[in-house]
Design a protein around this motif. Structure first.
Motif, PDB file in Angstrom:
ATOM      1  N   VAL A  39       4.795  -5.629  16.266  1.00 47.48           N
ATOM      2  CA  VAL A  39       4.547  -4.821  14.614  1.00 47.48           C
ATOM      3  C   VAL A  39       3.765  -4.160  14.889  1.00 47.48           C
ATOM      4  N   LEU A  40       3.939  -3.035  14.263  1.00 45.34           N
ATOM      5  CA  LEU A  40       3.435  -1.622  13.415  1.00 45.34           C
ATOM      6  C   LEU A  40       2.446  -1.516  12.895  1.00 45.34           C
ATOM      7  N   LEU A  41       1.419  -0.868  12.779  1.00 50.09           N
ATOM      8  CA  LEU A  41      -0.310  -0.868  12.213  1.00 50.09           C
ATOM      9  C   LEU A  41       0.904   0.782  11.287  1.00 50.09           C
ATOM     10  N   LEU A  42       0.735   0.835  10.297  1.00 52.33           N
ATOM     11  CA  LEU A  42       0.871   2.385   9.964  1.00 52.33           C
ATOM     12  C   LEU A  42       0.012   2.511   8.485  1.00 52.33           C
ATOM     13  N   LYS A  43      -1.308   3.877   8.669  1.00 47.88           N
ATOM     14  CA  LYS A  43      -2.036   3.718   8.031  1.00 47.88           C
ATOM     15  C   LYS A  43      -1.184   4.656   7.047  1.00 47.88           C
ATOM     16  N   SER A  44      -1.437   5.444   5.444  1.00 42.10           N
ATOM     17  CA  SER A  44      -1.053   5.912   5.100  1.00 42.10           C
ATOM     18  C   SER A  44      -2.102   6.220   3.347  1.00 42.10           C
ATOM     19  N   ASP A  45      -2.220   7.254   2.877  1.00 43.87           N
ATOM     20  CA  ASP A  45      -2.855   7.273   1.425  1.00 43.87           C
ATOM     21  C   ASP A  45      -2.011   8.300   0.609  1.00 43.87           C
ATOM     22  N   CYS A  46      -0.650   7.826   0.905  1.00 41.60           N
ATOM     23  CA  CYS A  46       0.317   8.136  -0.478  1.00 41.60           C
ATOM     24  C   CYS A  46       0.708   7.083  -1.296  1.00 41.60           C
ATOM     25  N   PRO A  47       0.396   7.068  -2.170  1.00 37.54           N
ATOM     26  CA  PRO A  47       0.185   6.594  -3.287  1.00 37.54           C
ATOM     27  C   PRO A  47       1.776   6.225  -3.109  1.00 37.54           C
ATOM     28  N   GLY A  48       3.450   6.405  -2.267  1.00 39.32           N
ATOM     29  CA  GLY A  48       4.097   5.994  -2.510  1.00 39.32           C
ATOM     30  C   GLY A  48       4.595   5.710  -1.347  1.00 39.32           C
ATOM     31  N   THR A  49       3.710   5.442  -0.525  1.00 39.16           N
ATOM     32  CA  THR A  49       4.434   4.818   0.879  1.00 39.16           C
ATOM     33  C   THR A  49       4.336   3.051   0.204  1.00 39.16           C
ATOM     34  N   ARG A  50       3.711   2.715   0.085  1.00 45.49           N
ATOM     35  CA  ARG A  50       4.611   1.058  -0.600  1.00 45.49           C
ATOM     36  C   ARG A  50       5.275   1.233  -1.113  1.00 45.49           C
ATOM     37  N   ASP A  51       6.052   0.996  -2.167  1.00 39.32           N
ATOM     38  CA  ASP A  51       7.361   0.745  -2.497  1.00 39.32           C
ATOM     39  C   ASP A  51       7.897   1.551  -1.598  1.00 39.32           C
ATOM     40  N   ASP A  52       8.155   2.861  -1.366  1.00 42.41           N
ATOM     41  CA  ASP A  52       9.191   3.459   0.097  1.00 42.41           C
ATOM     42  C   ASP A  52       9.336   2.733   0.733  1.00 42.41           C
TER      43      ASP A  52
END
Length: 162
Positions: A39-52
């Motif tokens: 399992v990888l935990l990715l932290k992102s605050d870019c709103p497009g990350t979710r859909d991508d």
């Protein structure tokens, strides 16, 4: 479903402050070297990350097992590495030896008989087919799922009818 509070990531990748597509590319680079099931935990605050991320995970056989918005605006995505799912085509069209624009013209004829969501495997030896398939998909709403060089000068395309 597993309890999200018990998920322990094997690796954490913090991509906060990065704009798309960088969070997805960062996750992909790390997942490529991970073992199936990790399992990888990715932290992102870019709103497009979710859909991508969800689209990419679905297409590659990986799984977003949990996501949660954090105080401060970042979202944490827990991604389990899976085996890449083999694409099972409904139709195979081998147009090796045919020069462009022939491969796309022949594919279009077959696509006219297919239902939405069905997948075609297109095999071509024309080097221009790589560009033409992408352009054709963009213009028609079809989805280029994968491109593989399956032999010297032999290209295989998996295309979903949109």
């Amino acid at each position: 479903m597993e309890n999200e509070t018990l998920i322990k990531p094997n690796i954490v990748v913090d991509m906060t402050g990065q704009v798309c597509p960088h969070p997805l590319l960062g996750a992909k680079r790390v997942l490529d070297d991970m073992k199936t099931g990790e399992v990888l935990l990715l932290k992102s605050d870019c709103p497009g990350t979710r859909d991508d991320l969800f689209s990419w995970a679905k297409a590659t056989g990986n799984e977003v097992i949990h996501s949660e918005k954090q105080p401060g605006g970042a979202t944490e995505y827990f991604v389990r590495k899976g085996k890449k799912a083999a694409i099972a085509p409904n139709v195979t069209l081998d147009v090796t030896g045919l020069i462009c624009p022939g491969p796309v013209i022949e594919a279009r004829k077959i696509f006219n008989t297919m239902s939405r969501g069905q997948v075609m495997k297109l095999v071509s030896t024309c080097s221009s087919t790589r560009d033409e398939v992408g352009t054709w998909c963009a213009a028609t709403g079809n989805v280029l799922l994968e491109t593989q060089e399956t032999g010297p000068g032999v290209w295989t395309f998996f295309i979903r009818k949109g």
